[in-house]
Design an enzyme around this catalytic site. Structure first.
Site, PDB file in Angstrom:
ATOM      1  N   ARG A 213      11.710  -8.942   3.711  1.00 25.43           N
ATOM      2  CA  ARG A 213      11.928  -7.546   4.093  1.00 25.43           C
ATOM      3  C   ARG A 213      12.833  -7.463   5.330  1.00 25.43           C
ATOM      4  O   ARG A 213      13.770  -6.679   5.373  1.00 25.43           O
ATOM      5  CB  ARG A 213      10.551  -6.922   4.403  1.00 25.43           C
ATOM      6  CG  ARG A 213      10.519  -5.426   4.424  1.00 25.43           C
ATOM      7  CD  ARG A 213       9.138  -4.915   4.033  1.00 25.43           C
ATOM      8  NE  ARG A 213       8.285  -4.716   5.198  1.00 25.43           N
ATOM      9  CZ  ARG A 213       7.045  -4.213   5.134  1.00 25.43           C
ATOM     10  NH1 ARG A 213       6.510  -3.904   3.978  1.00 25.43           N
ATOM     11  NH2 ARG A 213       6.329  -4.052   6.218  1.00 25.43           N
TER      12      ARG A 213
ATOM     13  N   ARG B 223      11.464  -3.006  11.683  1.00 25.49           N
ATOM     14  CA  ARG B 223      10.351  -2.584  12.527  1.00 25.49           C
ATOM     15  C   ARG B 223      10.038  -3.687  13.521  1.00 25.49           C
ATOM     16  O   ARG B 223       9.990  -4.855  13.163  1.00 25.49           O
ATOM     17  CB  ARG B 223       9.131  -2.310  11.640  1.00 25.49           C
ATOM     18  CG  ARG B 223       8.936  -0.838  11.365  1.00 25.49           C
ATOM     19  CD  ARG B 223       7.930  -0.608  10.290  1.00 25.49           C
ATOM     20  NE  ARG B 223       6.632  -1.179  10.601  1.00 25.49           N
ATOM     21  CZ  ARG B 223       5.599  -1.099   9.760  1.00 25.49           C
ATOM     22  NH1 ARG B 223       5.720  -0.475   8.613  1.00 25.49           N
ATOM     23  NH2 ARG B 223       4.440  -1.636  10.082  1.00 25.49           N
TER      24      ARG B 223
ATOM     25  N   LYS C 155       0.836  -1.220   0.000  1.00 24.40           N
ATOM     26  CA  LYS C 155       0.000   0.000   0.000  1.00 24.40           C
ATOM     27  C   LYS C 155       0.864   1.260   0.000  1.00 24.40           C
ATOM     28  O   LYS C 155       0.622   2.180  -0.759  1.00 24.40           O
ATOM     29  CB  LYS C 155      -0.893   0.063   1.247  1.00 24.40           C
ATOM     30  CG  LYS C 155      -1.906  -1.032   1.381  1.00 24.40           C
ATOM     31  CD  LYS C 155      -2.819  -0.774   2.575  1.00 24.40           C
ATOM     32  CE  LYS C 155      -2.111  -0.808   3.907  1.00 24.40           C
ATOM     33  NZ  LYS C 155      -1.702  -2.139   4.371  1.00 24.40           N
TER      34      LYS C 155
ATOM     35  N   ARG D 239      -0.884  -9.324  13.104  1.00 19.47           N
ATOM     36  CA  ARG D 239      -1.376  -8.235  12.239  1.00 19.47           C
ATOM     37  C   ARG D 239      -2.284  -8.789  11.149  1.00 19.47           C
ATOM     38  O   ARG D 239      -3.283  -8.173  10.791  1.00 19.47           O
ATOM     39  CB  ARG D 239      -0.187  -7.470  11.643  1.00 19.47           C
ATOM     40  CG  ARG D 239       0.459  -6.537  12.660  1.00 19.47           C
ATOM     41  CD  ARG D 239       1.864  -6.150  12.296  1.00 19.47           C
ATOM     42  NE  ARG D 239       1.944  -5.362  11.078  1.00 19.47           N
ATOM     43  CZ  ARG D 239       3.057  -5.228  10.359  1.00 19.47           C
ATOM     44  NH1 ARG D 239       4.164  -5.836  10.726  1.00 19.47           N
ATOM     45  NH2 ARG D 239       3.048  -4.484   9.280  1.00 19.47           N
TER      46      ARG D 239
END
Ligand code: ADP
Length: 214
Positions: free
Chosen positions: A127, A139, A13, A150
């Site tokens: 990632r 993160r 996104k 999530r």
């Protein structure tokens, strides 16, 4: 043009929102980034948000709605915006509709990136590995365990938002597993179909071609 980007975590996104924001000359409003700024500020609210985000859960609706409401009151949103990461619950979607209606404006389109969960888990692992290799920062909520939470949160609380916008005739869905450029082309086609953008429009022309004038 007022757009919402929808899709599970890791679907891309942010990447697409950045591209369309530049192309259309409107700001990209990422609630994840705004909340991370609140956390970095060290305020009491930030501290509360920090723990919730590290667990991969959702920050309370009223907090996020007020952050977004303040942000879309800034003058740089006069010609529109791309919301990235909001709304994440039907309550947030309803609050946004109400807020926009109060200003006599509405959303033009909701762009959904569809990606299956196995592919997302692979992506997020990639990632994290990439960031570790390059010495970048990972993160805290990008570890596989939190990422699973999530995804569950997405399935339970955010997936219904898709239905909400489909019922309003605003939803356009694109396969998020394609290359970045192919996804951009797919999203452009969705906007073209909604008569919001012509395929091949020059960047400078794009923002002025809308169903609504902004
Ligand atoms: P991603 O899209 O990769 O999940 P974000 O950067 O958009 O990541 O969001 C990170 C975290 O910030 C979320 O897991 C959640 O805790 C919080 N957050 C972001 N947007 C919202 C929202 N609209 N409502 C509630 N919490 C949110």
């Amino acid at each position: 043009m007022r757009l919402v980007m929808l899709g599970p975590p890791g679907a891309g996104k942010g990447t697409q929102a950045t591209k369309f924001a530049t192309r259309l000359g409107i700001p990209q409003l990422s609630t994840g980034d705004m909340l991370r700024e609140t956390v970095a500020s060290g305020s009491a609210l930030g501290l509360r948000a920090k723990h919730i985000m590290e667990r991969g859960e959702l920050v309370p609706d009223d907090v996020v709605v007020s952050v977004v409401t303040n942000r879309i009151s800034q003058p740089d949103t006069a010609n529109g915006f791309i919301l990235d990461g909001f709304p994440r619950t039907v309550t947030q979607a309803e609050a946004l509709d109400q807020e926009l209606a109060g200003r006599g404006i509405e959303l033009d389109a909701v762009l959904e990136l569809e990606v299956n969960e196995d592919a997302l888990l692979d992506r997020i692992r990639g990632r994290a590995e990439e960031a570790a290799k390059n010495g970048g920062c990972i993160r805290k909520d990008d570890n596989p365990e939190v990422f699973r939470t999530r995804l569950e949160v997405y399935r339970a609380q955010t997936a219904p938002v898709t239905k909400y916008y489909r019922a309003q005739g605003l939803l356009g869905t694109v396969d998020g597993l394609q290359s970045i450029d192919a996804v951009t082309a797919g999203l452009t086609a969705v906007l073209a179909k909604a008569a919001l953008l012509r395929i091949g429009d020059k960047i400078s022309d794009a923002s002025s071609i809308g169903k609504h004038s902004s």
